[in-house]
Motif scaffolding. Structure first.
Motif, mmCIF file in Angstrom:
data_model
loop_
_atom_site.group_PDB
_atom_site.id
_atom_site.type_symbol
_atom_site.label_atom_id
_atom_site.label_comp_id
_atom_site.label_asym_id
_atom_site.label_seq_id
_atom_site.Cartn_x
_atom_site.Cartn_y
_atom_site.Cartn_z
ATOM 1 N N UNK A 104 0.877 -1.219 0.134
ATOM 2 C CA UNK A 104 -0.112 0.003 -0.010
ATOM 3 C C UNK A 104 0.774 1.237 -0.094
ATOM 4 N N UNK A 105 1.738 1.095 0.710
ATOM 5 C CA UNK A 105 2.705 2.366 0.757
ATOM 6 C C UNK A 105 3.597 2.647 -0.586
ATOM 7 N N UNK A 106 3.872 1.451 -1.151
ATOM 8 C CA UNK A 106 4.691 1.758 -2.307
ATOM 9 C C UNK A 106 3.573 2.172 -3.385
ATOM 10 N N UNK A 107 2.545 1.940 -3.435
ATOM 11 C CA UNK A 107 1.196 2.086 -4.459
ATOM 12 C C UNK A 107 1.069 3.436 -4.342
ATOM 13 N N UNK A 108 0.917 3.978 -3.275
ATOM 14 C CA UNK A 108 0.847 5.460 -2.958
ATOM 15 C C UNK A 108 1.886 6.360 -3.311
ATOM 16 N N UNK A 109 3.051 5.969 -3.135
ATOM 17 C CA UNK A 109 4.364 6.586 -3.639
ATOM 18 C C UNK A 109 4.273 6.595 -5.071
ATOM 19 N N UNK A 110 4.004 5.439 -5.469
ATOM 20 C CA UNK A 110 4.092 5.708 -7.138
ATOM 21 C C UNK A 110 2.872 6.321 -7.785
ATOM 22 N N UNK A 114 1.625 8.889 -6.605
ATOM 23 C CA UNK A 114 1.927 10.266 -6.304
ATOM 24 C C UNK A 114 3.007 10.705 -7.550
ATOM 25 N N UNK A 115 4.061 9.994 -7.853
ATOM 26 C CA UNK A 115 4.947 10.012 -8.953
ATOM 27 C C UNK A 115 4.020 10.335 -10.192
ATOM 28 N N UNK A 116 3.143 9.494 -10.656
ATOM 29 C CA UNK A 116 2.328 9.598 -11.619
ATOM 30 C C UNK A 116 1.443 10.899 -11.576
ATOM 31 N N UNK A 117 0.931 11.229 -10.547
ATOM 32 C CA UNK A 117 -0.024 12.416 -10.501
ATOM 33 C C UNK A 117 0.758 13.839 -10.648
ATOM 34 N N UNK A 168 -2.938 19.848 -15.018
ATOM 35 C CA UNK A 168 -2.165 21.042 -13.714
ATOM 36 C C UNK A 168 -2.500 20.386 -12.250
ATOM 37 N N UNK A 169 -2.049 19.275 -12.085
ATOM 38 C CA UNK A 169 -2.009 18.577 -10.878
ATOM 39 C C UNK A 169 -1.041 19.232 -9.836
ATOM 40 N N UNK A 170 -1.497 19.468 -8.610
ATOM 41 C CA UNK A 170 -0.322 19.805 -7.755
ATOM 42 C C UNK A 170 -0.413 19.094 -6.471
ATOM 43 N N UNK A 171 0.602 18.134 -6.148
ATOM 44 C CA UNK A 171 0.388 17.418 -4.874
ATOM 45 C C UNK A 171 0.364 18.334 -3.596
ATOM 46 N N UNK A 172 -0.587 18.054 -2.898
ATOM 47 C CA UNK A 172 -0.897 19.007 -1.690
ATOM 48 C C UNK A 172 -0.114 18.312 -0.476
ATOM 49 N N UNK A 173 -0.147 16.896 -0.461
ATOM 50 C CA UNK A 173 0.413 15.988 0.705
ATOM 51 C C UNK A 173 1.079 15.026 0.121
ATOM 52 N N UNK A 174 2.124 14.630 0.125
ATOM 53 C CA UNK A 174 3.164 13.467 -0.324
ATOM 54 C C UNK A 174 2.601 12.492 0.507
ATOM 55 N N UNK A 175 2.742 11.319 0.065
ATOM 56 C CA UNK A 175 2.399 10.338 1.143
ATOM 57 C C UNK A 175 3.592 10.101 2.247
ATOM 58 N N UNK A 176 3.185 10.172 3.311
ATOM 59 C CA UNK A 176 3.997 9.638 4.419
ATOM 60 C C UNK A 176 4.024 8.301 4.947
ATOM 61 N N UNK A 177 2.836 7.776 4.608
ATOM 62 C CA UNK A 177 2.373 6.531 4.696
ATOM 63 C C UNK A 177 1.738 6.060 3.409
#
Lengths: 486, 486
Positions: B384-390, B392-395, B400-409
């Motif tokens: 789950x952590x890795x999926x959220x990480x990846x 985020x990379x895709x998004x 014009x997407x901005x990441x507001x919160x990077x995944x910490x978990x």
């Protein structure tokens, strides 16, 4: 957008296995094995012992182990459970179980929880599962109807009576006192369940603000003594605000004079909470309704479907005459939860109590009530009351038994009182009666302390307890009395 | 003693029927029907919608009805449930469900509750079912081990995280403050779950004594601001006593600097509670352990097995570094309950928390952990952590997407921010993104407010959410963004 950075089945083998996702065949096989064990267990129940705790402590010690790193086959886990752990316990589900206050555990609830768990919807907010929330809403409304509550009453399901008493205490505090509430005084009787005192302490009241009012001959609260205590507290600058009446005590099933309490509470502007965890559902019967007169005048009522509606452990309820009180006492807003309008005709249970995520309790009540209608429940409760009444008549004829508490609902208490035996010796003798009865294994009773002395209780409540079990009970008591008095 | 006054089968026909006691054949038939519906439902889950609430309000209204006097066939009840009520809801168990914080609901738990309900033993006190209490004790000890807690730590299972936070607040109050506690001050962050504030209010604290400390860039509590607030409160004569840190916020999965909080709390003699309802179990993974550094130094931790261990709703836990605190905060004696010695090596859960009777929660955790060992849980959480990480990379690559919160978990938040769109118009645009994604029905996301503006969240947590579901999610987001920005 390419998703090439996502792990694929091929290049990320550690995520290839999905053992937590059982296949249909695995699930079917597990259901089959589980069902066989459970149904065999239930078939054997009547012929097995009402309690079997010999060596249970050792078995428990053997089960203590560190976090499992290895997997274990399902049938071995079932062996552990059904051959070892479950059977070495007090058999609360046994037809001879008349100890404490136990409903028995309707099989229907096991199916309801199976459905609720496997489908796993969220019922804390209306918008997430409107029809399931409607089912739970029905259940709460049915309970209000059973108690004789008017329109506008409402409530919520809890894990049990202690939690309902805690939520009631907090709600009464929030409705009747300011944030500076430490002068608030709570009145219970010396027969109240300890969860009432515990609730008061957990809700923040100093222990010296919790009054234990004496009870009279039938273990009902002395309303005059209560009134005097309220006056004395007011004169001392305290803030009386909450009276907890008993709608069937745990000790003897005693029902306080709820009408007299309601009169007093109206005069004195006190919140009246009825602890009907054991007794509330007897309001379904004609005799019970008479015994519980005034219940509908209480501001709030605790009932326990896992007692009076025969469900397995895990379902209590708190009902409020003014349903809006719960929302006022508990509502908090959050960014990530859509706003809820209490007047919308929808229900957000998470805004009526302390819990947000929790199990779908409504289904285990709804399923048996819909399947059978309410009549079999009414008849079963009437049967329990009648059995307790007749058991008392039989015990009265048995020398040297004294009835310490006549059944007001379906619980009675007695003591063996041979002439010349007094004090601690009398306690020891009656403890031996209890031990002898329980040692026979056909029935299981419990004891308590009444008027400072040990007494044996019989609580006829489980849906599995019938005439033949009460007959066994009386036979075993007769033998035990004969044994300890010979 | 004659039992002639007992009603017999013959002379008391109203007690002759025992419809609540199902025959073995009836039970088998009901299991068969239930199993078929449940397994079909689960089979269809991936191809069905992630949310299906159209018309659900009307269906809910149709289900509202008075107390049933008539019986109804079981298959009709199952029709109502499976064709109407359950399916018309947000599908929390769906593999595309990445809204709020949901574990999915392991099938194993349905079997565990089926067993627990049908056998209906009482696990609130050791003496009633020692081996079953040992099973639940194991579970609590395993959780302590997972969090890195030392010997002497302990805890109890609850219905969920909100209840655990409430019990933690009351326990900290009882451990650290006198009965005159109204000057006690509680510190949370502006990202804390609303159950923390609610718990403080229910535990008796004036709302003005609850401090919401600002968070920094990554939504972690500003420890300097916290320290200043504590100093200011002390100077004003208040009694700071409790800090609630986040071990994974609901909003964004943010983890406070728990080591810094622990340092501060040690210096200032404050109780440090970690709300790890969402994040706690990530401590099972290597990456999670790093993110959650300091968790083992907290005085108490809330975890939610129905989130991080994928169970269905209904199982939370509160863990205490000093296991004795719970007994001190909750112990009350009663005539009808045998005394318990906390040093006896036995456990009376009813004396560690507010509940007496309640469901046997330990079995639903024990069964899947024993069946699989802990490894598949660890692997699933890492996935789950890795999926959220990846994701985020895709998004990040999607305009014009901005990441507001990077995944910490395993939670992230983003916002679509086309140039020139601001203020309420930006909120509306992002709300439309969320609606468009959810309308496609393959995945279900939720929104929240971050820095005063609406943002879309993705929480990858359910055991059913895998690479392909996250790929669907990204595809649907891309389409939605294209739709709302065209």
């Amino acid at each position: 957008m390419a998703d090439s950075t996502l792990p694929s089945d091929g290049d990320d083998r550690s995520f290839g296995d999905r053992p937590l996702e059982l296949t249909r065949t695995e699930k079917e096989e597990m259901v089959r094995e589980t069902e066989a064990r459970v149904l065999d267990h239930l078939d054997r129940l009547p012929d097995g012992p009402a309690s079997n705790v010999d060596g249970a402590h050792e078995r428990a010690d053997e089960l203590r182990e560190p976090l499992p790193e290895e997997s274990m086959p399902y049938d071995e886990l079932l062996d552990t459970l059904f051959e070892d752990a479950i059977v070495h316990s007090i058999t609360n589900s046994h037809p001879g179980y008349m100890a404490y206050t136990a409903g028995g555990g309707l099989f229907h609830a096991a199916l309801a929880d199976f459905i609720a768990d496997a489908t796993n919807r969220y019922v804390g907010t209306w918008f997430a599962a409107p029809a399931l929330v409607a089912i739970e809403t029905n259940v709460v409304e049915w309970f209000c109807e059973m108690m004789g509550y008017p329109d506008g009453s409402f409530g919520l399901l809890t894990s049990g009576g202690s939690m309902a008493n805690l939520i009631a205490t907090i709600t009464a505090r929030r409705e009747r006192l300011s944030e500076d509430f430490l002068d608030g005084v709570i009145y219970t009787s010396d027969q109240s369940h300890h969860s009432v005192t515990k609730a008061a302490v957990l809700a923040g009241f100093p222990s010296e603000n919790i009054r234990s009012i004496p009870t009279g001959d039938e273990f009902r609260i002395d309303v005059d003594a209560l009134e005097s205590a309220v006056e004395a507290d007011r004169a001392a600058g305290k803030e009386p605000f909450l009276v907890v009446g008993n709608a069937g005590t745990t000790n003897t099933g005693a029902v306080d004079d709820l009408d007299a309490l309601a009169d007093l509470c109206e005069r004195e502007s006190l919140w009246l909470h009825a602890d009907g965890a054991y007794g509330g559902f007897f309001a379904l019967t004609e005799t019970g309704k008479t015994q519980l007169a005034g219940l509908d005048r209480c501001d709030s009522i605790t009932v326990d479907p896992h007692k009076g509606l025969f469900l397995p452990y895990g379902t209590g309820a708190l009902l409020m005459r003014d349903g809006g009180a719960l929302a006022r006492a508990h509502a908090v807003e959050a960014d990530y939860i859509p706003d809820w309008d209490p007047d919308s005709g929808t229900v957000d249970f998470s805004q009526l109590g302390p819990e947000l995520s929790r199990d779908f309790r409504g289904l285990r009540v709804w399923l048996p009530l819909k399947l059978h209608g309410v009549d079999p429940f009414r008849a079963a409760l009437a049967e329990k009351m009648e059995l307790a009444e007749r058991a008392t008549d039989c015990l009265r004829d048995l020398e040297p038994v004294e009835i310490v508490a006549e059944p007001q609902l379906s619980t009675l208490a007695f003591r063996v009182e041979p002439s010349g035996v007094e004090g601690d010796a009398l306690d020891e003798l009656n403890e031996r009666v209890l031990e002898e009865v329980n040692a026979r294994g056909r029935v299981h009773l419990s004891g308590t302390t009444l008027d400072g002395r040990f007494a044996v209780r019989i609580c006829v409540l489980s849906f599995r307890v019938h005439r033949e079990n009460v007959a066994d009970c009386l036979e075993d008591i007769e033998a035990a009395v004969s044994e300890v008095t010979k």
